[in-house]
Design an enzyme around this catalytic site. Structure first.
Site, PDB file in Angstrom:
ATOM      1  N   GLY A   1      -0.191 -19.458  20.932  1.00 23.72           N
ATOM      2  CA  GLY A   1      -1.348 -20.105  21.570  1.00 23.72           C
ATOM      3  C   GLY A   1      -1.529 -19.714  23.029  1.00 23.72           C
ATOM      4  N   GLU A   2      -0.437 -19.245  23.657  1.00 23.32           N
ATOM      5  CA  GLU A   2      -0.551 -18.859  25.071  1.00 23.32           C
ATOM      6  C   GLU A   2      -1.423 -17.612  25.238  1.00 23.32           C
ATOM      7  OE1 GLU A   2       0.298 -21.100  26.802  1.00 23.32           O
ATOM      8  OE2 GLU A   2       2.026 -22.105  25.896  1.00 23.32           O
ATOM      9  N   ASN A   3      -1.643 -16.877  24.140  1.00 15.92           N
ATOM     10  CA  ASN A   3      -2.532 -15.710  24.235  1.00 15.92           C
ATOM     11  C   ASN A   3      -3.947 -16.135  24.649  1.00 15.92           C
ATOM     12  OD1 ASN A   3      -0.337 -14.261  23.449  1.00 15.92           O
ATOM     13  ND2 ASN A   3      -1.028 -13.870  21.359  1.00 15.92           N
TER      14      ASN A   3
ATOM     15  N   ARG B   1       2.353  -2.833  19.443  1.00 13.81           N
ATOM     16  CA  ARG B   1       3.650  -3.350  19.911  1.00 13.81           C
ATOM     17  C   ARG B   1       4.252  -2.353  20.878  1.00 13.81           C
ATOM     18  NH1 ARG B   1       6.344  -7.288  16.759  1.00 13.81           N
ATOM     19  NH2 ARG B   1       4.948  -8.032  15.142  1.00 13.81           N
TER      20      ARG B   1
ATOM     21  N   ARG C   1       2.444 -12.162   0.108  1.00  8.77           N
ATOM     22  CA  ARG C   1       1.056 -12.406   0.528  1.00  8.77           C
ATOM     23  C   ARG C   1       0.512 -13.724   0.017  1.00  8.77           C
ATOM     24  NH1 ARG C   1      -1.315  -8.603   4.118  1.00  8.77           N
ATOM     25  NH2 ARG C   1       0.267  -6.991   4.214  1.00  8.77           N
TER      26      ARG C   1
ATOM     27  N   LYS D   1      -9.406  -2.183   1.574  1.00  2.00           N
ATOM     28  CA  LYS D   1      -9.136  -0.986   2.381  1.00  2.00           C
ATOM     29  C   LYS D   1      -9.907   0.228   1.851  1.00  2.00           C
ATOM     30  CE  LYS D   1      -6.137  -3.260   4.839  1.00  2.00           C
ATOM     31  NZ  LYS D   1      -6.441  -3.663   6.211  1.00  2.00           N
TER      32      LYS D   1
ATOM     33  N   CYS E   1       0.647  -6.810  13.228  1.00  2.00           N
ATOM     34  CA  CYS E   1       0.723  -7.148  14.663  1.00  2.00           C
ATOM     35  C   CYS E   1       0.113  -8.522  14.937  1.00  2.00           C
ATOM     36  CB  CYS E   1       0.006  -6.103  15.500  1.00  2.00           C
ATOM     37  SG  CYS E   1       1.015  -4.666  15.861  1.00  2.00           S
TER      38      CYS E   1
ATOM     39  N   HIS F   1     -11.099  -1.618  11.430  1.00  2.00           N
ATOM     40  CA  HIS F   1      -9.966  -2.470  11.063  1.00  2.00           C
ATOM     41  C   HIS F   1      -9.785  -3.498  12.182  1.00  2.00           C
ATOM     42  CE1 HIS F   1      -5.405  -2.537   9.887  1.00  2.00           C
ATOM     43  NE2 HIS F   1      -6.073  -3.479   9.267  1.00  2.00           N
TER      44      HIS F   1
ATOM     45  N   ARG G   1       0.855  -1.191   0.000  1.00  2.00           N
ATOM     46  CA  ARG G   1       0.000   0.000   0.000  1.00  2.00           C
ATOM     47  C   ARG G   1       0.889   1.240   0.000  1.00  2.00           C
ATOM     48  NH1 ARG G   1      -2.154   1.415   4.222  1.00  2.00           N
ATOM     49  NH2 ARG G   1      -1.405  -0.086   5.734  1.00  2.00           N
TER      50      ARG G   1
ATOM     51  N   ASP H   1      -9.586  -9.178   9.442  1.00  2.00           N
ATOM     52  CA  ASP H   1      -9.039  -7.847   9.146  1.00  2.00           C
ATOM     53  C   ASP H   1     -10.045  -6.703   9.296  1.00  2.00           C
ATOM     54  OD1 ASP H   1      -6.795  -6.287   8.322  1.00  2.00           O
ATOM     55  OD2 ASP H   1      -7.663  -6.096   6.323  1.00  2.00           O
TER      56      ASP H   1
ATOM     57  N   LYS I   1      -2.878  -9.995  13.532  1.00  2.00           N
ATOM     58  CA  LYS I   1      -4.347 -10.132  13.594  1.00  2.00           C
ATOM     59  C   LYS I   1      -4.806 -11.471  13.015  1.00  2.00           C
ATOM     60  CE  LYS I   1      -6.895  -6.694  11.984  1.00  2.00           C
ATOM     61  NZ  LYS I   1      -6.100  -5.842  11.071  1.00  2.00           N
TER      62      LYS I   1
ATOM     63  N   TYR J   1      -1.084  -3.603  -6.839  1.00  2.00           N
ATOM     64  CA  TYR J   1      -0.824  -4.392  -5.628  1.00  2.00           C
ATOM     65  C   TYR J   1      -1.885  -4.231  -4.551  1.00  2.00           C
ATOM     66  CZ  TYR J   1       2.049  -7.200  -2.570  1.00  2.00           C
ATOM     67  OH  TYR J   1       2.515  -8.232  -1.804  1.00  2.00           O
ATOM     68  N   GLY J   2      -2.267  -5.335  -3.949  1.00  2.00           N
ATOM     69  CA  GLY J   2      -3.024  -5.400  -2.698  1.00  2.00           C
ATOM     70  C   GLY J   2      -4.015  -4.291  -2.430  1.00  2.00           C
TER      71      GLY J   2
ATOM     72  N   SER K   1      -1.502  -2.830  11.443  1.00  2.00           N
ATOM     73  CA  SER K   1      -1.035  -3.769  10.436  1.00  2.00           C
ATOM     74  C   SER K   1       0.247  -4.446  10.935  1.00  2.00           C
ATOM     75  CB  SER K   1      -0.739  -3.030   9.129  1.00  2.00           C
ATOM     76  OG  SER K   1      -1.865  -2.262   8.764  1.00  2.00           O
TER      77      SER K   1
HETATM   78  O1  O2Y Z   1       0.312  -3.956   1.280  1.00  2.00           O
HETATM   79  C1  O2Y Z   1      -0.853  -4.235   0.969  1.00  2.00           C
HETATM   80  O2  O2Y Z   1      -1.347  -3.825  -0.072  1.00  2.00           O
HETATM   81  C2  O2Y Z   1      -1.666  -5.068   1.823  1.00  2.00           C
HETATM   82  S1  O2Y Z   1      -2.110  -4.248   3.272  1.00  2.00           S
HETATM   83  C3  O2Y Z   1      -3.097  -5.320   4.200  1.00  2.00           C
HETATM   84  C4  O2Y Z   1      -3.522  -6.511   3.662  1.00  2.00           C
HETATM   85  C5  O2Y Z   1      -4.319  -7.348   4.396  1.00  2.00           C
HETATM   86  C6  O2Y Z   1      -4.702  -6.956   5.636  1.00  2.00           C
HETATM   87  N1  O2Y Z   1      -4.304  -5.791   6.156  1.00  2.00           N
HETATM   88  C7  O2Y Z   1      -3.491  -4.980   5.490  1.00  2.00           C
HETATM   89  C8  O2Y Z   1      -3.097  -3.724   6.189  1.00  2.00           C
HETATM   90  O3  O2Y Z   1      -2.259  -2.955   5.731  1.00  2.00           O
HETATM   91  O4  O2Y Z   1      -3.645  -3.466   7.274  1.00  2.00           O
HETATM   92 MN    MN Z   2      -5.253  -4.812   7.794  1.00  2.00          MN
END
Ligand code: O2Y
Ligand code: MN
Length: 608
Positions: free
Chosen positions: A506-508, A409, A378, A219, A263, A239, A69, A286, A265, A210-211, A261
């Protein structure tokens, strides 16, 4: 939004602008997908993986300049600059449209324009939204097919719903007659525009394949445009992951989690608990769309139907269920390829192969100094392949939410888990959450916290102050007692040696268990200046190799650290400006005075 009647006219108008050689309306059948995949392979845009190792799966390799992104090329074009706020790149909508119209003019020459009808959310849900994406990228088409409900059935639904978000996308690389195509066409960074017109509910994306820049349902629609619609219509587009947690007695609760992003999820949403008898199932990894029903409770749906997960670091140890999901019928982007045509990335299980083709299609050996897979490599896979998909993930009425987790974090100060004093204090927690900058980000700012309110910093389609006010307003709509409890979790606390104290993975589930039981008030908590922390011994540590000292570090309040935190939040709040909700400033002042003058026996928590 546009209506069903306006669809053909809009497609014609955009086609006249972009001048594709042909137009293909996607229907969404398996036969169509096979045709598209064969074309992608025969034109060398995709690599078919070894069917014995990874059946039905393909790998794509992007241009090295088009790998993630692009926040600095993402724009919010609201009529007034102050409606975009200090955290967005604002552009005047008319000026931006003029600039982009010239870029789109003729941009699809020599190419096919695909018309993708897609639905975000389950069919029949009150929140579900239809988008129509026009694109000249077949990679986008095959990804959108997994990430959304896709094809003719959406056009049928559009006749009823009669409103869609128009989404125009071009990679910005027209072909002159006889000109050879690139494997991954795109434009240089300064020509990329990921543009949102929130008042008009319109998305224009140019220059990237891309993505998040190109799969416009994710997004762009489900967060940036939907967040504006949600504010106008009194619901929330967030999110957040959605997980279902079941205790050994078979009682279930649904939990939302907002984490910046990268972390974990996806990992948390598919967690395998180490605690016997506990079970996590996935509703979403997400994005959550959330609304309040007349009972005053919050309900959520996952608007997506696939996972676009980070490959690097994913293994059977870190995320067994994701690894099972991607054993077949998966699209991989920017991973490395083994000599027997399977996928590989740093952090995957097993030995490091002697030889690979890296994500730039170069030979790679153990002596290579560059990573074999791109850090933002990805996998795209349908939710239906997730072994722990909750059966209710697709139900139009959503799932009732009991708890909301926020976090980032934070190597110091923030305890493993603390519960808010109530909704307003919980919104305060969400407003100040974020991650500490590390060497991987901006070295001169190491140790500073990048505040990322509810993990929505890059995704709020309007002013961040108005967004935080919207959270407060949603709470006011209900009786506070009906609302989910809000918890701040921090798996990333480190000791003096720089090692993580909490084992993670898994401890979470031990923390999830405490949260589950707090929702029923069946486990003890200790009131502190920052909220409720687990009472000593209240987190189940059975079988875990964690010293009592370590657990105390994770649990107790570092008053000096928190007073420093207060100053840092105050600085951050200044950057939001006059739209910062007064209630949040009051929360900050109250926190400061609790930290200075806390008396557990004389603490009034009634006004929460
Ligand atoms: O870099 C990208 O285009 C993907 S970003 C993304 C993809 C899946 C879930 N979350 C994210 C994010 O940036 O939060
Ligand atoms: Mn995301």
């Amino acid at each position: 939004m546009k209506t069903y009647k306006e669809l053909q006219g809009w497609v014609d108008e955009m086609a006249a602008l972009c001048q594709p050689d042909r137009i293909v309306w996607c229907v969404g059948s398996d036969e169509e997908n096979e045709r598209f995949m064969s074309e992608l392979v025969s034109t060398k845009k995709a690599l078919k993986l070894n069917p014995e190792k990874r059946p039905g799966s393909y790998a794509f390799f992007s241009d090295p300049s088009d790998v993630a992104r692009v926040e600095n090329r993402t724009f919010i074009a609201s009529q007034l600059e102050e409606d975009a706020g200090p955290t967005n790149n604002w552009r005047d909508p008319e000026v931006l449209k003029e600039t982009m119209t010239e870029l789109f003019r003729g941009s699809m020459k020599g190419r096919t324009m695909y018309v993708i009808p897609y639905m975000m959310g389950p069919f029949g849900s009150p929140l579900s939204k239809i988008g129509i994406q026009l694109t000249d990228s077949l990679y986008v088409v095959v990804n959108m097919r997994m990430m959304t409900r896709f094809g003719s059935k959406v056009l049928e639904a559009l006749k009823e719903q009669d409103a869609f978000v128009p989404c125009l996308h071009s990679v910005g690389y027209p072909l002159e007659p006889g000109q050879e195509d690139l494997e991954w066409p795109s434009t240089p960074i300064d020509y990329k525009y990921i543009a949102h017109f929130p008042e008009e509910r319109l998305i224009w994306s140019y220059g990237s394949g891309y993505g998040g820049n190109a799969l416009l349902g994710k997004k762009c629609l489900a967060l940036r445009i939907a967040s504006k619609i949600a504010k106008d219509e009194m619901w929330m587009a967030e999110h957040m992951l959605i997980l279902k947690l079941t205790n050994p007695e078979g009682k279930t609760k649904y939990i939302l989690g907002a984490f910046p992003s990268a972390c974990g999820k996806t990992n948390l949403s598919m967690l395998i608990p180490t605690l016997p008898g506990w079970k996590v199932e996935t509703v979403g990894d997400d994005i959550a769309w959330i609304w309040m029903k007349p009972d005053g409770k919050l309900y959520a749906i996952n608007p997506e139907s696939g996972f676009f997960g980070v490959a690097k670091g994913t293994s059977y140890q870190s995320n067994y269920n994701a690894m099972k999901a991607i054993e077949k019928n998966t699209i991989f982007t920017n991973v490395a390829i083994t000599d027997d045509l399977d996928v590989w990335w740093e952090g995957i299980d097993g030995e490091v192969p002697e030889h690979l083709m890296d994500w730039k299609k170069q030979d790679w050996t153990k002596d290579s100094v560059t990573p074999a897979a791109h850090p933002n490599s990805r996998f795209t896979v349908s939710t239906s392949q997730c072994p722990v998909l909750a059966e209710e993930w697709d139900q139009p009425e959503g799932v009732e939410i009991s708890a909301i987790l926020v976090g980032g974090r934070r190597p110091s100060t923030i305890p493993l888990v603390h519960e808010s004093l109530g909704w307003k204090h919980g919104v305060f927690m969400g407003s100040m959450m974020g991650s500490e900058l590390t060497a991987a980000t901006i070295s001169k700012e190491i140790g500073k916290v990048r505040r990322d309110p509810f993990a929505m910093l890059p995704f709020i389609g309007y002013h961040v102050g108005d967004y935080l006010q919207h959270w407060l307003d949603m709470g006011k709509k209900s009786n506070y007692a009906m609302l989910p409890k809000i918890f701040y979790v921090n798996w990333f606390r480190k000791n003096e040696d720089g090692a993580f104290i909490w084992p993670g993975f898994g401890e979470n589930s031990r923390v999830l268990k405490w949260i589950f039981e707090r929702c029923d008030e069946s486990v003890k908590a200790e009131l502190t200046p920052i909220g409720y922390v687990p009472a000593k011994g209240s987190i189940d540590l059975t079988g875990l190799d964690l010293t009592e000292d370590d657990m105390e570090t994770l649990r107790i309040i570092d008053t000096d650290g928190w007073l420093h935190e207060v100053e840092s939040i105050r600085e951050y709040y200044h950057t939001i400006g006059s739209k910062l909700p007064v209630v949040l400033e009051e929360e900050l002042n109250k926190l400061e005075s609790r930290l200075k003058f806390f008396d557990v026996n004389n603490q009034n928590t009634d006004d929460y």
